[in-house]
Design an enzyme around this catalytic site. Structure first.
Site, PDB file in Angstrom:
ATOM      1  N   HIS A  67      -0.630  52.487  95.596  1.00  0.00           N
ATOM      2  CA  HIS A  67      -1.910  52.731  96.279  1.00  0.00           C
ATOM      3  C   HIS A  67      -2.506  53.902  96.492  1.00  0.00           C
ATOM      4  CE1 HIS A  67      -4.822  51.708  99.374  1.00  0.00           C
ATOM      5  NE2 HIS A  67      -4.657  50.463  99.305  1.00  0.00           N
ATOM      6  N   ASP A  99      -1.151  43.044  97.763  1.00  0.00           N
ATOM      7  CA  ASP A  99      -0.970  42.092  96.601  1.00  0.00           C
ATOM      8  C   ASP A  99       0.352  41.680  96.258  1.00  0.00           C
ATOM      9  OD1 ASP A  99      -3.792  42.125  96.617  1.00  0.00           O
ATOM     10  OD2 ASP A  99      -3.955  43.614  95.459  1.00  0.00           O
TER      11      ASP A  99
END
Ligand code: CMC
Length: 383
Positions: free
Chosen positions: A265, A319
């Protein structure tokens, strides 16, 4: 003379707005909407409450929530001509493309007022977009397999009604609550690619449907929301959940410099707090519906990745476990990212409203890398 600003690929770390919608502390794994921790919102609030919070800045009172939920429920249905548009699309097409197309045409069907300078028009657009996106996703799910769409119900909550419109069966309490929590967790995430896209489009004073359609296009990519679909496909290529098999698979991927989907991320350098909650939701679904072998593979992959690349701040993101939850809820894999969109639309719209409160069109600069001052040679003389 002042120095030229440095080019930063991906605008990493460059503030693109002043915002009070969402706060993330990537080192601490902290996520807050309007100052409230996402974990508390997921535990105590519905998606409708969180949408109200995002759009209007405060949690609603019971009366405010009842009025807002009723407004959303009234706006769930679609004009039949939008359904007609969906019926013209190729059934092999991706649901995210169908959603982008439907939202773009919505701007033509709901153009009354048609002026983003008018706060009442902006509010109505926001309500309509939040209310209608699930109806589009469910309608396309049915139309592409040759079934008629199911009319939304006004007596169900936002999440339960979405699940109902997919197959015509009212979900049980657990499924409805888990869908609702998943929507809360995906609703907002500060200046990510799709939110930035939405703000850029909004800054031109384009209508909110165009802004949201462009955001949906941005969310679809596999480096962003599209990752939730790819994670399950990826996990299925791992032969089994044994530490040796998973380790070998991960080492191979990393040696080939391939990205492992559902990890990493720009902001978080620890496990995404949403991934922890989604993992918990998957486990609570397994208690009722039985487990899935993919889950053991995912858990082992998380363990091996921690050992291999954890020191680089690469950890599971939102996710990684969401697809496992959605699959257990009976959703098709290519509907995972549309579900992300029907939630994130609340965050996009909060940013759109904030942008329009104090707007200046986005128009960044660039670093020129071409050859300047060339002379055009007429085509007849070009060798
Ligand atoms: N697997 C393996 N290595 C990774 C991964 C990954 N998933 N993510 C980052 N890295 C490595 C990358 O190779 C690079 O290493 P090095 O410095 O040795 O070259 C370093 O970490 C920095 O990576 P980056 O790609 O420059 O980081 P970024 O901030 O530009 O990209 C990201 C962030 C999310 C696009 C990236 O981590 C990624 O591609 N992850 C996989 C796709 C994914 O899961 N996306 C969902 C993101 S979260 C939800 C959302 O936005 O919708």
């Amino acid at each position: 003379m002042s120095e030229k600003p440095e080019y930063v690929p991906g605008l990493a770390g460059i503030p693109a707005a002043r915002s009070s919608v969402c706060l993330i502390d990537g080192a601490a794994g902290k996520l807050q909407y309007r100052g409230y921790p996402a974990e508390q919102l997921a535990e105590h609030c519905t998606f409708e409450e969180v949408t109200y919070l995002l759009l209007f800045g405060e949690l609603p009172t019971r009366a405010q929530l009842e009025g807002f939920s009723a407004e959303l429920a009234r706006e769930r249905s679609l004009k039949f001509r939008i359904i007609d548009v969906l019926k013209q699309l190729p059934e092999s097409g991706h649901p995210m493309d169908a959603l982008t197309a439907a939202v773009a045409v919505m701007g033509m069907f709901y153009a009354e007022g048609d002026h983003v300078a008018d706060p009442a028009f902006r509010r109505l657009c926001a309500i309509r977009l939040v209310a209608k996106l699930p109806t589009v996703v469910a309608a396309w799910h049915r139309i592409r397999r040759g079934d008629n769409p199911i009319e939304p119900r006004t007596d169900l909550g936002h999440a339960a009604n979405f699940l109902y419109m997919l197959e015509g069966e009212e979900p049980d309490e657990l499924a409805a609550r888990i869908m609702d929590v998943a929507l809360v967790l995906h609703a907002e995430h500060s200046m990510n690619a799709s939110t930035f896209t939405c703000r850029v489009t909004a800054s031109t004073l384009a209508d909110p449907y165009a802004a949201v359609a462009s955001a949906i296009g941005s969310l679809a990519g596999p480096l962003h929301g599209g990752a939730n679909e790819v994670v399950l496909q990826m996990l299925r290529t791992i032969p089994d959940a044994s530490p040796e098999a998973v380790r070998r698979w991960a080492e191979d991927k990393l040696a080939r410099k391939e990205k492992i989907m559902g990890f990493g991320h720009r902001v978080y350098k620890v496990k995404d707090p949403r991934a922890d909650i989604l993992q918990g939701l998957a486990v609570s679904l397994f208690e009722k519906l039985g487990t899935t072998p993919i889950y053991s593979i995912a858990v082992e992959l998380e363990r091996q990745m921690k050992d291999l690349v954890g020191h680089k701040g690469i950890a599971p993101n939102v996710d990684f476990y969401s697809g496992i939850v959605y699959e257990k809820l009976g959703l098709d894999t290519d509907n995972f990212t549309p579900v992300f969109a029907i939630s994130r639309v609340s965050g996009w719209l909060a940013h759109l409203l904030e942008q329009l409160e104090d707007n200046r069109i986005y128009r960044p600069s660039q670093v020129w890398t071409g050859t300047a001052d060339r002379t055009v040679v007429p085509i007849a003389d070009r060798g």
